[in-house]
Write a protein that holds these residues in place. Structure first.
Motif, PDB file in Angstrom:
ATOM      1  N   VAL A  14       0.857  -1.188   0.000  1.00 47.79           N
ATOM      2  CA  VAL A  14       0.000   0.000   0.000  1.00 47.79           C
ATOM      3  C   VAL A  14       0.888   1.230   0.000  1.00 47.79           C
ATOM      4  O   VAL A  14       1.870   1.295   0.741  1.00 47.79           O
ATOM      5  N   GLY A  15       0.556   2.198  -0.841  1.00 46.59           N
ATOM      6  CA  GLY A  15       1.300   3.443  -0.927  1.00 46.59           C
ATOM      7  C   GLY A  15       0.468   4.452  -1.675  1.00 46.59           C
ATOM      8  O   GLY A  15      -0.739   4.283  -1.832  1.00 46.59           O
ATOM      9  N   GLY A  16       1.082   5.475  -2.165  1.00 44.96           N
ATOM     10  CA  GLY A  16       0.371   6.486  -2.937  1.00 44.96           C
ATOM     11  C   GLY A  16       1.182   7.747  -3.022  1.00 44.96           C
ATOM     12  O   GLY A  16       2.270   7.838  -2.454  1.00 44.96           O
ATOM     13  N   GLY A  18       2.952  10.897  -2.259  1.00 44.45           N
ATOM     14  CA  GLY A  18       3.372  11.498  -1.000  1.00 44.45           C
ATOM     15  C   GLY A  18       3.462  10.529   0.164  1.00 44.45           C
ATOM     16  O   GLY A  18       3.664  10.950   1.301  1.00 44.45           O
ATOM     17  N   ARG A  19       3.286   9.245  -0.100  1.00 43.16           N
ATOM     18  CA  ARG A  19       3.348   8.225   0.967  1.00 43.16           C
ATOM     19  C   ARG A  19       4.410   7.189   0.627  1.00 43.16           C
ATOM     20  O   ARG A  19       4.614   6.861  -0.536  1.00 43.16           O
ATOM     21  N   PHE A  20       5.059   6.662   1.644  1.00 44.03           N
ATOM     22  CA  PHE A  20       5.991   5.563   1.442  1.00 44.03           C
ATOM     23  C   PHE A  20       5.202   4.277   1.230  1.00 44.03           C
ATOM     24  O   PHE A  20       4.166   4.059   1.864  1.00 44.03           O
ATOM     25  N   SER A  21       5.673   3.418   0.352  1.00 42.52           N
ATOM     26  CA  SER A  21       5.033   2.120   0.143  1.00 42.52           C
ATOM     27  C   SER A  21       5.338   1.211   1.317  1.00 42.52           C
ATOM     28  O   SER A  21       6.472   1.137   1.779  1.00 42.52           O
ATOM     29  N   VAL A  22       4.305   0.516   1.813  1.00 42.42           N
ATOM     30  CA  VAL A  22       4.453  -0.375   2.957  1.00 42.42           C
ATOM     31  C   VAL A  22       3.851  -1.726   2.614  1.00 42.42           C
ATOM     32  O   VAL A  22       2.694  -1.805   2.195  1.00 42.42           O
ATOM     33  N   GLU A  23       4.648  -2.783   2.797  1.00 39.91           N
ATOM     34  CA  GLU A  23       4.146  -4.132   2.574  1.00 39.91           C
ATOM     35  C   GLU A  23       3.219  -4.525   3.717  1.00 39.91           C
ATOM     36  O   GLU A  23       3.517  -4.287   4.881  1.00 39.91           O
ATOM     37  N   GLN A  24       2.090  -5.113   3.388  1.00 45.49           N
ATOM     38  CA  GLN A  24       1.067  -5.458   4.368  1.00 45.49           C
ATOM     39  C   GLN A  24       1.117  -6.951   4.691  1.00 45.49           C
ATOM     40  O   GLN A  24       0.599  -7.769   3.931  1.00 45.49           O
ATOM     41  N   GLY A  25       1.736  -7.303   5.789  1.00 44.83           N
ATOM     42  CA  GLY A  25       1.786  -8.701   6.222  1.00 44.83           C
ATOM     43  C   GLY A  25       2.729  -9.530   5.383  1.00 44.83           C
ATOM     44  O   GLY A  25       3.503  -9.025   4.600  1.00 44.83           O
ATOM     45  N   GLY A  26       2.620 -10.829   5.533  1.00 49.98           N
ATOM     46  CA  GLY A  26       3.496 -11.755   4.847  1.00 49.98           C
ATOM     47  C   GLY A  26       2.967 -12.171   3.491  1.00 49.98           C
ATOM     48  O   GLY A  26       2.119 -11.514   2.902  1.00 49.98           O
ATOM     49  N   ALA A  27       3.464 -13.293   3.019  1.00 49.72           N
ATOM     50  CA  ALA A  27       3.114 -13.807   1.703  1.00 49.72           C
ATOM     51  C   ALA A  27       1.730 -14.463   1.710  1.00 49.72           C
ATOM     52  O   ALA A  27       1.296 -15.019   2.711  1.00 49.72           O
TER      53      ALA A  27
END
Length: 74
Positions: A14-16, A18-27
């Protein structure tokens, strides 16, 4: 929000603007579609074989199986 796939497993990022991309949980095994928004708890991932996954703590939990459609706009 993006669903990326490598080596048969998928990950939600998740990102967008002006925002840093962040991985949400594991695989997520075999993730094919992602839907949701607003917060991590609203994310849902549909697997290739019809498994439905939701974010749970630091990973993903299977909620249901044999799901054919993740979301439909009217």
């Amino acid at each position: 929000m993006a669903l990326t796939r490598a080596d048969g497993t998928s990950r939600v990022t998740v990102g967008g603007p002006g925002r840093f991309s962040v991985e949400q949980g594991g695989a997520i095994p075999g993730g094919a579609q992602v839907s949701g928004g607003g917060s991590r708890t609203q994310l849902r991932v549909l697997g290739e074989n019809g498994d439905l996954f939701a974010a749970q703590n630091s990973g993903w939990q299977r909620l249901d199986e044999n799901v054919k459609l993740l979301a439909k706009r009217g």
